[in-house]
Design a protein around this motif. Structure first.
Motif, PDB file in Angstrom:
ATOM      1  N   LEU A 135       0.856  -1.193  -0.005  1.00 30.84           N
ATOM      2  CA  LEU A 135       0.002  -0.107   0.051  1.00 30.84           C
ATOM      3  C   LEU A 135       0.770   1.239   0.045  1.00 30.84           C
ATOM      4  N   ALA A 136       1.952   1.478   0.755  1.00 30.00           N
ATOM      5  CA  ALA A 136       2.826   2.388   0.986  1.00 30.00           C
ATOM      6  C   ALA A 136       3.665   2.437  -0.505  1.00 30.00           C
ATOM      7  N   ILE A 137       4.230   1.491  -1.262  1.00 28.99           N
ATOM      8  CA  ILE A 137       4.564   1.701  -2.532  1.00 28.99           C
ATOM      9  C   ILE A 137       3.551   2.159  -3.592  1.00 28.99           C
ATOM     10  N   LEU A 138       2.339   1.607  -3.389  1.00 32.40           N
ATOM     11  CA  LEU A 138       1.300   2.442  -4.455  1.00 32.40           C
ATOM     12  C   LEU A 138       1.163   3.721  -4.156  1.00 32.40           C
ATOM     13  N   LEU A 139       0.876   4.149  -3.155  1.00 33.76           N
ATOM     14  CA  LEU A 139       0.610   5.268  -2.641  1.00 33.76           C
ATOM     15  C   LEU A 139       1.859   6.528  -2.698  1.00 33.76           C
ATOM     16  N   ALA A 140       2.921   5.957  -2.565  1.00 36.01           N
ATOM     17  CA  ALA A 140       4.095   6.807  -2.755  1.00 36.01           C
ATOM     18  C   ALA A 140       4.393   6.987  -4.202  1.00 36.01           C
ATOM     19  N   PHE A 145       6.134  -9.742  -5.041  1.00 42.31           N
ATOM     20  CA  PHE A 145       5.648  -9.465  -6.525  1.00 42.31           C
ATOM     21  C   PHE A 145       4.487  -8.459  -6.256  1.00 42.31           C
ATOM     22  N   ALA A 146       3.855  -8.506  -5.533  1.00 46.19           N
ATOM     23  CA  ALA A 146       2.831  -7.450  -5.153  1.00 46.19           C
ATOM     24  C   ALA A 146       3.420  -6.185  -5.124  1.00 46.19           C
ATOM     25  N   CYS A 147       4.565  -5.961  -4.492  1.00 44.07           N
ATOM     26  CA  CYS A 147       5.438  -4.715  -4.554  1.00 44.07           C
ATOM     27  C   CYS A 147       5.641  -4.132  -5.886  1.00 44.07           C
ATOM     28  N   LEU A 148       5.985  -5.019  -6.669  1.00 42.69           N
ATOM     29  CA  LEU A 148       6.552  -4.731  -8.208  1.00 42.69           C
ATOM     30  C   LEU A 148       5.103  -4.391  -8.758  1.00 42.69           C
ATOM     31  N   ILE A 149       3.963  -5.129  -8.728  1.00 42.76           N
ATOM     32  CA  ILE A 149       2.798  -4.842  -9.512  1.00 42.76           C
ATOM     33  C   ILE A 149       2.201  -3.436  -9.024  1.00 42.76           C
ATOM     34  N   PHE A 150       2.383  -3.155  -7.615  1.00 47.45           N
ATOM     35  CA  PHE A 150       1.772  -1.784  -7.073  1.00 47.45           C
ATOM     36  C   PHE A 150       2.636  -0.574  -7.576  1.00 47.45           C
ATOM     37  N   PHE A 151       3.810  -0.866  -7.871  1.00 50.80           N
ATOM     38  CA  PHE A 151       4.666   0.180  -8.271  1.00 50.80           C
ATOM     39  C   PHE A 151       4.370   0.286  -9.779  1.00 50.80           C
ATOM     40  N   PHE A 152       4.168  -0.475 -10.596  1.00 52.63           N
ATOM     41  CA  PHE A 152       3.961  -0.348 -11.936  1.00 52.63           C
ATOM     42  C   PHE A 152       2.420   0.179 -12.063  1.00 52.63           C
ATOM     43  N   ILE A 153       1.694   0.028 -11.225  1.00 51.14           N
ATOM     44  CA  ILE A 153       0.381   0.421 -11.211  1.00 51.14           C
ATOM     45  C   ILE A 153       0.466   2.033 -10.868  1.00 51.14           C
ATOM     46  N   GLY A 154       1.227   2.319  -9.683  1.00 55.67           N
ATOM     47  CA  GLY A 154       0.994   3.688  -9.273  1.00 55.67           C
ATOM     48  C   GLY A 154       1.922   4.715 -10.044  1.00 55.67           C
ATOM     49  N   ALA A 155       3.059   4.313 -10.294  1.00 57.68           N
ATOM     50  CA  ALA A 155       3.660   5.177 -11.222  1.00 57.68           C
ATOM     51  C   ALA A 155       3.285   5.601 -12.399  1.00 57.68           C
ATOM     52  N   VAL A 190      -8.156  -2.317  -1.921  1.00 59.24           N
ATOM     53  CA  VAL A 190      -8.976  -2.811  -1.502  1.00 59.24           C
ATOM     54  C   VAL A 190      -9.650  -3.969  -2.620  1.00 59.24           C
ATOM     55  N   ALA A 191      -9.558  -3.545  -3.650  1.00 63.61           N
ATOM     56  CA  ALA A 191      -9.684  -4.779  -4.816  1.00 63.61           C
ATOM     57  C   ALA A 191      -8.568  -5.640  -4.817  1.00 63.61           C
ATOM     58  N   TYR A 192      -7.428  -5.399  -4.487  1.00 56.80           N
ATOM     59  CA  TYR A 192      -6.382  -6.505  -4.318  1.00 56.80           C
ATOM     60  C   TYR A 192      -6.647  -7.374  -3.156  1.00 56.80           C
ATOM     61  N   TYR A 193      -7.106  -6.699  -1.924  1.00 54.87           N
ATOM     62  CA  TYR A 193      -7.253  -7.459  -0.888  1.00 54.87           C
ATOM     63  C   TYR A 193      -8.514  -8.420  -1.016  1.00 54.87           C
ATOM     64  N   ILE A 194      -9.415  -8.021  -1.595  1.00 57.54           N
ATOM     65  CA  ILE A 194     -10.866  -8.832  -1.893  1.00 57.54           C
ATOM     66  C   ILE A 194     -10.239 -10.106  -2.850  1.00 57.54           C
ATOM     67  N   VAL A 234      -7.211   8.187  -2.612  1.00 58.31           N
ATOM     68  CA  VAL A 234      -8.423   7.681  -2.875  1.00 58.31           C
ATOM     69  C   VAL A 234      -8.185   6.327  -3.949  1.00 58.31           C
ATOM     70  N   ILE A 235      -7.550   6.759  -5.027  1.00 59.06           N
ATOM     71  CA  ILE A 235      -7.153   5.708  -6.084  1.00 59.06           C
ATOM     72  C   ILE A 235      -6.538   4.722  -5.369  1.00 59.06           C
ATOM     73  N   SER A 236      -5.249   4.949  -4.471  1.00 60.22           N
ATOM     74  CA  SER A 236      -4.697   3.692  -3.800  1.00 60.22           C
ATOM     75  C   SER A 236      -5.695   2.815  -2.964  1.00 60.22           C
ATOM     76  N   VAL A 237      -6.474   3.591  -2.192  1.00 63.45           N
ATOM     77  CA  VAL A 237      -7.378   2.833  -1.474  1.00 63.45           C
ATOM     78  C   VAL A 237      -8.259   1.753  -2.344  1.00 63.45           C
ATOM     79  N   LEU A 238      -8.701   2.424  -3.291  1.00 66.66           N
ATOM     80  CA  LEU A 238      -9.596   1.553  -4.094  1.00 66.66           C
ATOM     81  C   LEU A 238      -8.960   0.217  -4.727  1.00 66.66           C
ATOM     82  N   PHE A 239      -7.599   0.454  -5.230  1.00 66.97           N
ATOM     83  CA  PHE A 239      -6.725  -0.481  -5.716  1.00 66.97           C
ATOM     84  C   PHE A 239      -6.323  -1.479  -4.648  1.00 66.97           C
TER      85      PHE A 239
END
Length: 498
Positions: free
Chosen positions: A67-72, A390-400, A423-427, A416-421
């Motif tokens: 989550l931190a990688i996606l948001l950052a 692997f999730a760390c890499l995926i979230f970086f290539f989504i967030g950046a 939550v979808a990943y967690y579900i 807002v976008i990070s929380v949505l992504f």
């Protein structure tokens, strides 16, 4: 180019550290909210709570880091796009992938560190946390006697007071029932005008000092006297001061032995999981082989039913003993040759044999299912050690790339976008883990479901951002719909003319 990379790294590291600790704080608060009923009123010392929070913080790292990688990454590239710094770099001939390169290297190193963390640190943290939590759950609430209510917190005693003074630690109009004699319940009662209640520092003993009271005991000599005897059945003791030392159990905190939880899959590293999987599969295979050998040796016992009449001796062999085991015998034809009573006996014995066989088969199937569940849980934990990096890499290539497309920095839109992504990943991850745990899907399919779903999205966003696509530009969609509306209008006018 080095200055650009250093600038990108500085712009990324600040939001990464900030969002990581914010995510950790939120997840730890969620952990405390979940176990608040077990923690409140236990009188735990500060070092126990500190240790509990420390291991709880380590446990939530696998959720906080992606989550931190996606948001950052969203905040960093959103700020660069909002301040037109990303546009300036692209106009200088620097591609988006080249701009992202130092952060890609950093994310790969972070993913490697995440694997080391989940493999070496997280199992120990889980073991320590479970040991502390189990000890906390076994710890009783602190001694809190309420007015006009019987307090049952002390073993074998019921205490009731009409009034108490917490400042002086005094109790007034005290009534105590002694239940240590289970056979003569409520036969020992103590009444006192006042009393003082003190607990030892180690919470192992309770010192109760009573003033101006009387003690009634109705069981003295109750078992030794004759039925008609009345002497010795009652005893009354008056006292001005009486002190009792009552041993306490469960009020002091103690960790549960960690050896009780070491066999759990969450408490093992990758090497231990692989070794245990080999042992579990070998044990399961041996059990199935033995079961097959036993099933081949199953046979129906011969039923010694004589055709002769009762009391009459005969030298003729039994009908079943005359059957040659090498010949194929029609069971229905053989069954019809017996009398009704013999048929009933055979049916009852067959039903009993069938029930016994079914019970044996069910027990063995339950053992195999239990082994399968244990094997699946170990495999899930093995895959989980790789899904986090692997999730760390995926979230970086989504967030950046998404930050470069939306060009909005700060904590507004990116959060807002990070929380949505997330939550979808967690579900999706929870659903896949449940399907794998229950054996509906293969373990690797359930554990990698979230990564398989989000990986194409990361590739798509990276491609669109590298090609300067206007996928998140509202004006582009407005122009598209205006063109589409104009096209339909021209077609409608053409049809009217025709």
């Amino acid at each position: 180019m080095k200055k650009v990379h250093i600038f990108i790294l500085k712009s990324y590291l600040g939001p990464l550290v900030m969002t990581f600790f914010i995510s950790m704080f939120i997840l730890v608060m969620q952990f405390l909210w979940r176990y608040v009923d077990d923690l409140v009123g236990k009188g735990l010392e500060w070092h126990v709570l500190t240790e509990l929070l420390f291991y709880a913080s380590l446990q939530v790292v696998p959720m906080a880091l992606p989550l931190a990688i996606l948001l950052a990454s969203l905040m960093t590239f959103g700020n660069l796009g909002e301040n037109y710094e990303l546009t300036a770099l692209k106009s200088a001939g620097i591609s988006l992938i080249r701009i992202m390169m130092p952060l890609i290297i950093l994310t790969v190193l972070t993913a490697f560190g995440a694997y080391k963390f989940t493999n070496n640190v997280l199992p120990v943290a889980n073991l320590k946390l479970v040991s502390i939590l189990h000890g906390v759950k076994e710890t009783r609430l602190e001694l809190d006697i309420k007015e006009n209510v019987f307090y049952q917190g002390v073993d074998d005693f019921s205490i009731k007071v009409k009034k108490k003074n917490p400042q002086k630690n005094m109790l007034y109009d005290v009534m105590i029932y002694d239940h240590r004699d289970r056979k003569a319940r409520n036969s020992n009662v103590t009444l006192a005008d006042s009393g003082r209640l003190m607990m030892s520092n180690d919470k192992k003993f309770l010192k109760l000092t009573l003033y101006n009271g009387v003690r009634y005991d109705e069981k003295i000599g109750l078992q030794d006297q004759k039925p008609n005897a009345e002497e010795g059945l009652f005893r009354t003791d008056h006292f001005k001061q009486q002190t009792a030392i009552i041993p306490l159990k469960g009020f002091d905190f103690s960790k549960t032995d960690e050896n009780l939880f070491k066999n759990s899959d969450r408490m093992k590293n990758l090497k231990q999981i692989i070794n245990d999987l080999d042992s579990l599969n070998t044990e399961k295979s041996k059990f199935i082989d033995n079961l097959r050998l036993r099933s081949k040796s199953f046979y129906f016992s011969q039923i010694p039913i004589s055709r002769s009449k009762p009391g009459k001796k005969t030298n003729k062999p039994d009908r079943l003993s005359m059957i040659d085991s090498s010949r194929v015998v029609n069971a229905d034809s053989l069954f019809l040759t017996f009398s009704d009573n013999q048929k009933q006996v055979i049916m009852e014995m067959a039903m009993q044999k069938a029930r016994s066989t079914k019970q044996t088969i069910d027990e063995r199937l339950r053992f195999i299912e239990q082994k399968d569940r244990t094997i699946r849980r170990h495999k899930m934990e093995m895959h989980r050690k790789f899904t986090l990096p692997f999730a760390c890499l995926i979230f970086f290539f989504i967030g950046a790339p998404l930050g470069a497309i939306i060009r909005k920095g700060g904590l507004g839109m990116p959060v807002v976008i990070s929380v949505l992504f997330f939550v979808a990943y967690y579900i999706i991850d929870t659903m896949g883990a449940k399907l794998a745990r229950e054996g509906v899907w293969l373990v690797y399919q359930g554990m990698w479901l979230s990564s398989i779903v989000l990986l194409p999205l990361g590739i798509f966003l990276t491609y669109k951002s590298a090609t300067d696509s206007a996928i998140m530009n509202a004006d582009a969609y407005t122009i598209f719909f205006q063109k589409l509306k104009a096209k339909f209008s021209r077609k409608k006018k053409r049809n009217i003319r025709d």
